[in-house]
Design an enzyme around this catalytic site. Structure first.
Site, PDB file in Angstrom:
ATOM      1  CD  GLU A  17      15.543 -19.352 -82.311  1.00  0.00           C
ATOM      2  OE1 GLU A  17      16.703 -18.934 -82.092  1.00  0.00           O
ATOM      3  OE2 GLU A  17      15.032 -20.285 -81.675  1.00  0.00           O
ATOM      4  CB  ALA A 127      28.266 -27.704 -81.986  1.00  0.00           C
TER       5      ALA A 127
HETATM    6  P1  FAD Z   1      27.919 -28.580 -78.273  1.00  0.00           P
HETATM    7  O1  FAD Z   1      28.671 -27.337 -78.454  1.00  0.00           O
HETATM    8  O2  FAD Z   1      28.350 -29.769 -79.059  1.00  0.00           O
HETATM    9  O3  FAD Z   1      27.951 -28.936 -76.713  1.00  0.00           O
HETATM   10  C1  FAD Z   1      27.070 -29.927 -76.176  1.00  0.00           C
HETATM   11  C2  FAD Z   1      27.642 -30.440 -74.849  1.00  0.00           C
HETATM   12  O4  FAD Z   1      28.824 -31.202 -75.105  1.00  0.00           O
HETATM   13  C3  FAD Z   1      28.073 -29.319 -73.889  1.00  0.00           C
HETATM   14  O5  FAD Z   1      27.798 -29.738 -72.571  1.00  0.00           O
HETATM   15  C4  FAD Z   1      29.573 -29.206 -74.118  1.00  0.00           C
HETATM   16  O6  FAD Z   1      30.286 -28.724 -72.975  1.00  0.00           O
HETATM   17  C5  FAD Z   1      29.934 -30.675 -74.425  1.00  0.00           C
HETATM   18  N1  FAD Z   1      31.098 -30.800 -75.297  1.00  0.00           N
HETATM   19  C6  FAD Z   1      31.370 -30.106 -76.422  1.00  0.00           C
HETATM   20  N2  FAD Z   1      32.514 -30.534 -76.984  1.00  0.00           N
HETATM   21  C7  FAD Z   1      32.975 -31.546 -76.209  1.00  0.00           C
HETATM   22  C8  FAD Z   1      34.113 -32.416 -76.263  1.00  0.00           C
HETATM   23  N3  FAD Z   1      35.010 -32.327 -77.243  1.00  0.00           N
HETATM   24  N4  FAD Z   1      34.259 -33.341 -75.284  1.00  0.00           N
HETATM   25  C9  FAD Z   1      33.344 -33.471 -74.266  1.00  0.00           C
HETATM   26  N5  FAD Z   1      32.255 -32.667 -74.165  1.00  0.00           N
HETATM   27  C10 FAD Z   1      32.063 -31.730 -75.131  1.00  0.00           C
HETATM   28  N6  FAD Z   1      18.327 -27.202 -80.978  1.00  0.00           N
HETATM   29  C11 FAD Z   1      17.739 -27.746 -82.067  1.00  0.00           C
HETATM   30  O7  FAD Z   1      17.521 -28.958 -82.110  1.00  0.00           O
HETATM   31  N7  FAD Z   1      17.375 -26.962 -83.147  1.00  0.00           N
HETATM   32  C12 FAD Z   1      17.598 -25.629 -83.168  1.00  0.00           C
HETATM   33  O8  FAD Z   1      17.266 -24.964 -84.142  1.00  0.00           O
HETATM   34  C13 FAD Z   1      18.212 -25.019 -82.021  1.00  0.00           C
HETATM   35  N8  FAD Z   1      18.451 -23.692 -81.991  1.00  0.00           N
HETATM   36  C14 FAD Z   1      19.110 -23.126 -80.920  1.00  0.00           C
HETATM   37  C15 FAD Z   1      19.441 -21.774 -80.936  1.00  0.00           C
HETATM   38  C16 FAD Z   1      20.155 -21.201 -79.889  1.00  0.00           C
HETATM   39  C17 FAD Z   1      20.500 -19.731 -79.943  1.00  0.00           C
HETATM   40  C18 FAD Z   1      20.541 -22.001 -78.779  1.00  0.00           C
HETATM   41  C19 FAD Z   1      21.299 -21.404 -77.626  1.00  0.00           C
HETATM   42  C20 FAD Z   1      20.223 -23.351 -78.751  1.00  0.00           C
HETATM   43  C21 FAD Z   1      19.511 -23.949 -79.816  1.00  0.00           C
HETATM   44  N9  FAD Z   1      19.206 -25.303 -79.834  1.00  0.00           N
HETATM   45  C22 FAD Z   1      18.580 -25.872 -80.934  1.00  0.00           C
HETATM   46  C23 FAD Z   1      19.513 -26.163 -78.675  1.00  0.00           C
HETATM   47  C24 FAD Z   1      20.918 -26.826 -78.781  1.00  0.00           C
HETATM   48  O9  FAD Z   1      20.978 -27.664 -79.897  1.00  0.00           O
HETATM   49  C25 FAD Z   1      21.141 -27.595 -77.488  1.00  0.00           C
HETATM   50  O10 FAD Z   1      21.380 -26.722 -76.427  1.00  0.00           O
HETATM   51  C26 FAD Z   1      22.164 -28.743 -77.516  1.00  0.00           C
HETATM   52  O11 FAD Z   1      21.965 -29.537 -76.345  1.00  0.00           O
HETATM   53  C27 FAD Z   1      23.617 -28.330 -77.536  1.00  0.00           C
HETATM   54  O12 FAD Z   1      23.992 -27.841 -78.738  1.00  0.00           O
HETATM   55  P2  FAD Z   1      25.450 -27.160 -78.923  1.00  0.00           P
HETATM   56  O13 FAD Z   1      25.598 -26.852 -80.341  1.00  0.00           O
HETATM   57  O14 FAD Z   1      25.631 -26.076 -77.959  1.00  0.00           O
HETATM   58  O15 FAD Z   1      26.376 -28.427 -78.527  1.00  0.00           O
END
Ligand code: FAD
Length: 298
Positions: A17, A127
């Site tokens: 990455e 997400a």
């Molecule tokens: P989600 O899957 O949407 O989850 C976020 C929170 O919401 C979680 O606590 C989940 O339990 C909760 N949730 C999900 N769905 C619901 C629902 N329906 N109702 C209630 N609660 C819900 N960040 C960046 O800005 N840019 C990047 O390029 C980047 N790259 C990354 C790469 C990796 C491999 C990882 C692990 C993380 C990366 N991140 C990046 C960080 C990431 O964006 C953060 O961790 C962010 O806070 C959560 O993203 P997510 O897609 O996991 O969110």
């Protein structure tokens, strides 16, 4: 090539990455890094999107350079926290136009700035919503983030896992973990998601810790725990940058060797744009990688 097909073909899949250079640096300043990483023969290189205040507009261009100039498969990160739905659609079109087939779809971290308005009706909230949009729009291989110790905002780990399952059920092809420093926590997580019916390949995000400021930032952002073995290293060498770098790299190598012996689908190295450290890690596992890949131990 679609990353979902890569996981069907080989194990382990090794990926790196990188993040885009800051706005006041020319985009070309990342080319040397990509070239050095390319020489280590990764299966794909991913580019972050808007993480840590870096320019999100450069992600597509850098992913395109990785794929079309350096001939390495590219994974473009995409988040919905800092983009409207129409901006997302524009980025999807740009990715398609640039021959990028793989997206790591995430919500992104919500800035602590009190004026930051999220979610608003023009945006996707989770997400999962972004993943559904990507699926309805075009034919990409989609990856998502997962958290062996639970997401930092999650008040209930069971609900967090349910949300992960929902994401995967929306046609996610593979998962990349947040960094962790205790492999046993990861193995427990793998057991749990397997029982929930999450069967997509999971690649382990490994961060070599190179300095104490980086470590403090990681803990603040991710809430990941530090096992006693690693805490001793941090305590001992925190004031000696060279020694800490050496020990941090060795710790990452140790973690990776254990994960590979366990039978991990893939290793994703958070390179921090430091090809030398990544090279040291790759050199240390070159025979293991050759052995596992040649034997196709799937
Ligand atoms: P989600 O899957 O949407 O989850 C976020 C929170 O919401 C979680 O606590 C989940 O339990 C909760 N949730 C999900 N769905 C619901 C629902 N329906 N109702 C209630 N609660 C819900 N960040 C960046 O800005 N840019 C990047 O390029 C980047 N790259 C990354 C790469 C990796 C491999 C990882 C692990 C993380 C990366 N991140 C990046 C960080 C990431 O964006 C953060 O961790 C962010 O806070 C959560 O993203 P997510 O897609 O996991 O969110």
């Amino acid at each position: 090539m679609m990353i979902r097909d890569l996981f069907k073909e080989k194990k382990p899949v090794i990926s790196f990455e990188i993040f885009p250079p800051k706005k006041n640096y020319p985009i070309e300043s990342i080319y040397e890094t990509i070239e050095s990483l390319r020489d280590l023969n990764p299966d794909f290189i991913s580019v972050t999107y808007g993480a840590g205040g870096s320019s999100k507009n450069r992600t597509v261009e850098i992913a395109s350079t990785i794929k079309n100039k350096f001939n390495v498969e590219a994974l473009a990160h995409l988040t919905c926290v800092s983009s409207t739905k129409s901006e997302i659609d524009r980025v999807l079109k740009e990715l398609k136009d640039n021959n990028i087939e793989n997206i790591l779809a995430m919500r992104g971290d919500i800035p602590s700035d009190a004026d930051f308005d999220f979610p608003n009706p023009l945006q996707f909230k989770y997400a999962n919503d972004l993943i559904c949009r990507i699926n309805s729009n075009d034919n990409f291989s989609i990856g998502a983030a997962c958290y062996p110790e639970g997401h930092i905002e999650a008040t209930c780990k069971t609900d967090d896992l349910k949300h992960l399952k929902n994401k995967v059920d929306s046609s996610v092809d593979f998962l990349i973990t947040q960094m962790f420093f205790d492999n046993e926590l990861f193995y427990n997580f793998m057991e749990k998601i397997d029982l929930m019916g999450i069967k997509v390949p999971v690649t382990a995000g490994i961060m070599p810790v190179l300095n104490i400021n980086q470590m403090n930032r990681i803990i603040q952002l991710s809430g990941c725990s530090i096992p006693p073995k690693f805490q001793r290293i941090l305590n001992k060498y925190e004031h000696n940058p060279e020694a800490l770098k050496e020990a941090g790299t060795a710790y990452a190598i140790d973690q990776i060797i254990d994960l590979l012996s366990w039978g991990i689908d893939g290793i994703h190295i958070y390179t921090m744009n430091k090809p030398d450290t990544t090279k040291e890690i790759m050199n240390s596992i070159s025979n293991i990688r050759k052995f596992l890949t040649e034997d196709k131990v799937i």
